[in-house]
Design an enzyme around this catalytic site. Sequence first.
Site, PDB file in Angstrom:
ATOM      1  N   ARG A 254       1.931  12.462  65.599  1.00 10.72           N
ATOM      2  CA  ARG A 254       0.815  13.268  66.096  1.00 10.72           C
ATOM      3  C   ARG A 254       1.358  14.532  66.769  1.00 10.72           C
ATOM      4  O   ARG A 254       2.124  14.436  67.736  1.00 10.72           O
ATOM      5  CB  ARG A 254       0.021  12.422  67.097  1.00 10.72           C
TER       6      ARG A 254
ATOM      7  N   THR B 250      -1.833  20.018  68.685  1.00 12.35           N
ATOM      8  CA  THR B 250      -3.079  19.988  67.901  1.00 12.35           C
ATOM      9  C   THR B 250      -3.642  18.572  67.758  1.00 12.35           C
ATOM     10  O   THR B 250      -4.806  18.415  67.382  1.00 12.35           O
ATOM     11  CB  THR B 250      -2.830  20.520  66.476  1.00 12.35           C
TER      12      THR B 250
ATOM     13  N   ASP C 181      -1.446   4.179  76.891  1.00  7.94           N
ATOM     14  CA  ASP C 181      -0.742   4.314  75.617  1.00  7.94           C
ATOM     15  C   ASP C 181      -0.248   2.924  75.187  1.00  7.94           C
ATOM     16  O   ASP C 181       0.640   2.342  75.823  1.00  7.94           O
ATOM     17  CB  ASP C 181       0.437   5.281  75.774  1.00  7.94           C
TER      18      ASP C 181
HETATM   19  N1  URA Z   1      -3.275   5.780  71.460  1.00  5.74           N
HETATM   20  C1  URA Z   1      -3.129   4.947  72.521  1.00  5.74           C
HETATM   21  O1  URA Z   1      -2.182   4.166  72.554  1.00  5.74           O
HETATM   22  N2  URA Z   1      -4.009   5.014  73.526  1.00  5.74           N
HETATM   23  C2  URA Z   1      -5.053   5.859  73.529  1.00  5.74           C
HETATM   24  O2  URA Z   1      -5.843   5.869  74.475  1.00  5.74           O
HETATM   25  C3  URA Z   1      -5.187   6.727  72.417  1.00  5.74           C
HETATM   26  C4  URA Z   1      -4.291   6.653  71.392  1.00  5.74           C
END
Ligand code: URA
Length: 209
Positions: free
Chosen positions: A104, A108, A200
Amino acid sequence: MNNVKIIDHPLVQHKISLLRDKTTGSKEFRELVSETAMLMCYEATRDLPLKEVEVATPMGVARTKIISGRKMAFIPILRAGQGMADGVIALVPAAKIGHVGTFRDPETHVPTLYYCKLPDDINERDAVILDPMIATGASLCVAIDELKKRKAKSIKCMCIIASPEGIEEVTQKHPDIEIYCGAIDDRLDENKYIIPGLGDAGDRMYGTK
Ligand code: URA
């Protein structure tokens, strides 16, 4: 949203609450992701076809049922999806596992595919994509595109927590795909994290930051 199924089983909901708790450490977090995926897989495989067979028991012959020749593949999206793979493969040990990796862009937030290794016979398999979090939905769409290109027999997705924006993106682009999900949260923040979510998932699972 017909093809979005919220798995409201008490065990799934309880484990999601433990996953959300910021005091849950990496070891317990990994175990919970795996267990939650196993429970969700039970629902996602509910439509597997059965056939009748006869089995000799110690007491006689039972007319009973077995799964009729379906082949499955689980496709974790790296890296957090890998945490769900242990749980589902314990339930369906004959399944094959493929991997999709997306990166990712930090500015962006647009994902780029950097890795894709699918079973050779994916065209004969019912594929279930695994990603604990559907945030923007863009990585999931990339994975679905790859599976459609390779003509997977059918495609479902399993996620633990989704955002409304992610669900909208995936159902708009792929209205034919069923999504099994533990919870749909409030929104995404400016960094595309799910609020309230669980943080995350990859970092919490592997103890990175
Ligand atoms: N990926 C994650 O691990 N947590 C999020 O809140 C969004 C994407």
